[in-house]
Scaffold this active site. Structure first.
Site, PDB file in Angstrom:
ATOM      1  N   LYS A 165       0.812  -1.220   0.000  1.00  0.00           N
ATOM      2  CA  LYS A 165       0.000   0.000   0.000  1.00  0.00           C
ATOM      3  C   LYS A 165       0.845   1.269   0.000  1.00  0.00           C
ATOM      4  O   LYS A 165       0.539   2.220  -0.704  1.00  0.00           O
ATOM      5  CB  LYS A 165      -0.904   0.032   1.246  1.00  0.00           C
ATOM      6  N   ARG A 186     -11.419   1.298   9.689  1.00  0.00           N
ATOM      7  CA  ARG A 186     -10.874   0.005  10.111  1.00  0.00           C
ATOM      8  C   ARG A 186     -11.977  -0.999  10.418  1.00  0.00           C
ATOM      9  O   ARG A 186     -11.708  -2.170  10.609  1.00  0.00           O
ATOM     10  CB  ARG A 186     -10.024   0.192  11.385  1.00  0.00           C
ATOM     11  N   ARG A 210      12.354 -11.950   6.345  1.00  0.00           N
ATOM     12  CA  ARG A 210      13.498 -11.107   6.697  1.00  0.00           C
ATOM     13  C   ARG A 210      14.356 -11.764   7.787  1.00  0.00           C
ATOM     14  O   ARG A 210      13.830 -12.291   8.751  1.00  0.00           O
ATOM     15  CB  ARG A 210      12.998  -9.748   7.173  1.00  0.00           C
ATOM     16  N   ARG A 239      -0.999 -11.591  12.649  1.00  0.00           N
ATOM     17  CA  ARG A 239      -1.268 -10.216  12.191  1.00  0.00           C
ATOM     18  C   ARG A 239      -2.154 -10.222  10.936  1.00  0.00           C
ATOM     19  O   ARG A 239      -3.095  -9.434  10.817  1.00  0.00           O
ATOM     20  CB  ARG A 239       0.075  -9.548  11.884  1.00  0.00           C
TER      21      ARG A 239
END
Length: 219
Positions: A16, A91, A130, A175
């Protein structure tokens, strides 16, 4: 030409931020990120900003009524008369309905909702790939940026790596799950209102943007 009053949606890792920058540059509209306007409202000690700070200082979630007030204050400013893009709001469904009401009052209704869709499994791989050299802190990625020699840091030659807690697959999965749960009712809501445009985010960054551009130019 229709004014571009946009809502930008997408799960974490969908890209985004990159697309938002390009949209703002090319279409000359104001980028309204809820994080930024919260900080701004608190810094300027607006009525809503002071209220929000009270909750944040206590480690509590800011209630919708305060969040909605801060967004409405921002949308009532003159610099958004020629278009805006909301990022990080709404949200939830209550916020989406509140947004309809406030943009109706301000005569700045949402003209399109851009949803950058990427398969959650792909996002998990993107976000949990990562890893970091224990010795010098150089950052690598399992998919996009592996060390030249497997298991050896390009920078310092060290062989030990670690992952930050919030990059670990379990944390990332959680998440994504939380965000999917929040986003799904919003996607249905905007689909019913014929405002939703799904963009395939699982392609090259430039291709994602050209798909968004086509939608926005057609509006």
């Amino acid at each position: 030409m229709t004014k571009l009053n946009l809502v930008l949606m997408g799960l974490p890792g969908a890209g985004k931020g990159t697309q938002a920058q390009r949209i703002v540059e090319d279409f000359k509209i104001q980028h309204i990120s809820t994080g930024d306007i919260f900080r701004e409202a608190m810094k300027n000690e607006t009525k809503m900003g002071v209220e929000a700070k009270g909750f944040i200082d206590k480690g509590e979630l800011v209630p919708d009524s305060v969040t909605n007030g801060i967004v409405e204050d921002r949308l009532s400013m003159d610099d958004v008369n020629d278009g805006y893009m909301l990022d990080g709001f709404p949200r939830n469904l209550d916020q989406a309905k509140a947004l309809d009401e406030m943009t109706g009052r301000l005569n700045k209704p949402v003209t399109a909702v851009i949803n950058i869709h990427v398969d959650p499994e792909v996002l998990i791989a993107r976000l949990s790939g990562r890893f970091i050299c224990k010795n010098c802190g150089a950052t690598y990625h399992k998919l996009y940026n592996r060390p030249k020699v497997e298991g050896t840091c390009d920078v310092c030659g060290h062989h030990e790596f670690y992952q930050r807690e919030d990059d670990k697959p379990e944390t990332v999965k959680n998440r994504i799950a939380v965000n999917t749960k929040l986003n799904t009712p919003l996607i249905d809501y905007y689909e019913d209102k014929h405002l939703l445009y799904n963009i395939n985010g699982d392609q090259d960054i430039d291709d994602v943007y050209s798909e968004i551009q086509k939608v926005l130019k057609a509006l």
